[in-house]
Design an enzyme around this catalytic site. Structure first.
Site: not given
Lengths: 317, 317, 317, 317
Positions: C135-137
């Site tokens: 995921g990006c986070y």
């Protein structure tokens, strides 16, 4: 204390109308109509309103509330289909009742216009109790050009609006990924505010709207060819207006001074190379361009102070 | 491998020129001139560049580097005062050498024009080694109107630019508190790109620029009256261009498709009410409007591939 | 030349994956799957692509194209339901295959994890041909905290992302009227990237995401208590990385330097009042946080150059 | 009618103080001090004010106007050097008189604190006539954490502010080219609001501010470890407050609901993975974070209605 009902409170225009009624000394909101919010407390969309207002009711119930004035904050098809109660003042904030020529009304809104009166108080005050509130772009263009109608016979109107002008419904062109850091023209040469402007001016205009990456505010840059004293005509037209300011020579209108207000600013210039007259109008698309003007129209129809409930000053910073 | 020097690397235009040279297969930056950054490593303003480039040197030293091409990224007064070395190609990105009429040059830039050649490659290719790179607004207006010069004799140009067009120096109108959520016209009817556009077209134009609250990108909406086949003229003019796209019927230009590229988009429309022809050009003020066109001009002057180092595609999202 | 298919090309992540393949020297996009765009030319969503690519096909057809690598740009339910063809490398950009604990996978994504391998190349390289792209986070938090996993046992992660992280589908929280000039936390203490981060670090973390009014970019401010040499551990971890930069002492990460790139920046600080170690990571949510990392994972799985097709440098201005 | 003077009216904080006085029923602005604007009409910076106010005078003259209350809208060095007239209430909006520990005051502001009283009315009401108005970040952090001071002994405060918090002076970090589409931390672990927060709470805090690309508004996400009933403590503290709202369970604070108001919103959450208590405060950095709180402090010192002149409701849209 006069009473008001809002028919369609969930959208931007309904919310802004409610905001003005909350600040109004002599017009009380007694019915908030919204089919999507019916049964929920007034604070449902905004926790700040809890407790201070009646809960939302279906639109039909609000329409039958017996209020002295109804604000129709609907899309134009719904507004055209709406049967106004006898005796109430009704202000239609959609475009459904603005065009008076039957062919134009049919072409742009799919229906005959009916017995409504266009109401832009500074230039074209409404008569009667059924009032068609002007479009946001039309308000800006007309404030700039209306006082010149006798001395010009054509205009280029290049307009730019913040995204709340497109409403709260979900569409690709209102998605933040499209709007942010972007700028784009739309409905080029084919927007339904063009015939509305032309109707009031008496000649057709070339009109192109653009979408600004800001929340609120609208600026129209208008170009006309004339030898007349443009500044003089505009200053005369708005000499006593509390809502429309003609700026001093050299001062340019800015969104930031009219955002969240019901006022408009006009800047007047002459092009150095061609002598073209340039009149620039800035206003808030949701204020003087919609809810503010609707309340102004209602105030006049009800015999109240013209600017009661309106926002005369904005936020300086 | 040809060699390049940048005279004035600290501002937006200098940085963007450097960005293109870093991607250029046959033009090597050998001297980065900046009086404010002299002595510091190339990575001082941008940690990504550490190690890959020579340190900054004073502008005079960069000018004497013997590079094959010099990019002047200076304000116009400095550019006018600059003495070009013999034999080098010099591309001036300021406005100092664009106006050829002595009276106009004196009035707008305070100096005689000198022996420079205006270089907008698709329409007005430069000749000789001293090249005046067009202004950002002028590039957009000329791409839209240049191919129509024989069939129109006037134009209204309503232009909107992102704030990097105003440069990196600190002024009230570039302060974020002024720019954010705002939109404003400036230099109304009195901007120095107007005579530049008029010079190339052969007739005066009415030009109004506005400041957009975005970092990059410029859009010019141009209005002309003509019976000619506007779309046909534009499509013919750019049929073989890699950098200028005439969009299909009904498609509007958008900043987002040209930001961070050296390309331009043109949309062509006819106003439904008045028949006015509307040509809209979008480009990046720092790309095709400045550094990209400067590198394009240098490529042509040096006999390199016209689009080497340029950004043909942008970021889709 | 290896071949690639994109399963789901219409969204942000699919578009960005395509952008990287267009720049890739050794991986050719042979099938663009999109049920909504099937049958239309590649230039339908973006006129710049006309002519250079095959038309869109249904997703199932793209999945059966025989490409060497499939990029799944789907929501997690679709990705979980997808049957990978034998032999192809498959990179899943959704969250559907990231959590390895069956109870967690069930709780957050409604399904068992299957035989996929988590792939964050700098810290947790994938093995096998089925790769769960982070995921990006999670990418930002793990780049900041992964190298510290042995010396800390908890962390507060305060993260802020541009709105493209929420995808292209129409929802109230992506409407420009909500996003512009606003800033808001969401899924506070209950976001599904928290268990993903905790899984890789080996201890639970307190994670709060916020929505920034920008198009691209993500910044995570991470707080840990430790006596270890945080800067030393991070510099050692990324000493040879082309994509992750540990910034010099005192330099803060900024979105603007990583936007539209596949790189990440790390800033390392110590709080003056409490001694808390503060590690800040900036990256592009669609670059190193999604499509860039997916192509990086594919490159490694196919034996290609790790950074082929990636964006190492961004736009300076 | 009590009287007020503003010492330093040209900046954001001075303008906002003036805005509130214009709406104040019992406090009249009799002197607008500004050395840069002295001699010019009140409408010089804002054409809306023409005619309604006295012209600007030098700061020293405004200070000697005999007004009942002086608002010092100066930088901290000027505020420290200012000699308050006997008898007048003086509200210092700078940081110059906030720290009471001499060593801290010397370290952060270069001067001894003097006999001023810190005034955050809901938690730490001022006494006497010399009032140090809290910092914007400190107000948000203290509203979130003050009521918890007895049950926690440390906190991580991750704060984000709109750019007007940095003032109107021209600096690179306030240039729109830096701010737009960007987001960046600054003064990491070393900001002078950290000791101010620690002073009032009684323990040191870890504080990191970030710059948002918005004009107004500030949000602080605060993390603490405690078994106490955080929501209960906060609801009790603000049960009768007109300006501070504890939001219902699950509702997150948003800038848009507090921008251009003098109110604050608090959201209370528990992290699902670690049990950390998360308290989030949103307010307007120029409202409750500066001018609104200054007028509130003045109202209390003068015995006026606490919220007279304040903005209790904002703009809904």
């Amino acid at each position: 204390m006069a009473t008001a009902a809002i028919i369609g409170t969930a959208g931007y225009v309904g919310q802004e109308t409610l905001d003005r009624l909350l600040a109004h000394p002599s017009l009380e909101p007694i019915a908030l109509g919204s089919d999507s919010l019916a049964g929920r407390p007034a604070g449902a969309p905004d926790p700040r309103l809890n407790g201070s207002l009646p809960p939302f009711v279906p639109k039909a119930e609000a329409a039958a509330s017996g209020a002295d004035v109804l604000f129709l904050c609907l899309d134009h098809a719904e507004a055209i289909a709406f049967s106004p109660p006898a005796d109430a003042v009704v202000v239609d904030l959609s475009g459904g009742h603005r065009l008076v020529d039957p062919a134009q009304a049919e072409a742009w809104y799919g229906a005959a216009p009916g017995a409504w009166s266009y109401g832009l108080p500074e230039l074209y005050p409404a008569h009667g109790r059924l009032i068609a509130n002007p479009g946001c772009y039309a308000t800006a263009a007309l404030l700039a050009l209306g006082p010149l109608a006798g001395v010009v016979d054509g205009a280029v109107i290049d307009a730019k609006s913040g995204m709340t002008g497109a409403g709260k419904s979900l569409k690709a062109s209102s998605h933040a990924g499209f709007v942010l850091e972007n700028f784009s023209p739309y409905a080029v040469g084919a927007h339904r505010h063009a015939p509305e402007i032309g109707q009031q001016l008496g000649f057709p205009v070339c009109f192109v709207p653009h979408l600004l990456p800001v929340r609120r505010g609208l600026l129209a840059t208008c170009y006309v060819t004339t030898d007349a004293d443009v500044r003089g005509l505009l200053e005369a037209a708005y000499a006593t207006s509390e809502l429309v300011r003609v700026l001093p020579e050299g001062v340019t209108p800015e969104l930031s001074r009219v955002q969240s207000t019901d006022t408009a600013e006009l800047g007047v210039f002459t092009d150095g190379a061609t002598g073209t007259a340039i009149v620039i109008c800035a206003l808030d698309n949701l204020g003087k361009g919609a809810a503010g003007q609707a309340v102004q129209n209602a105030n006049l129809a009800l015999g109240l102070d013209e600017t009661a409930g309106l926002r005369l000053a904005g936020v300086t910073v």
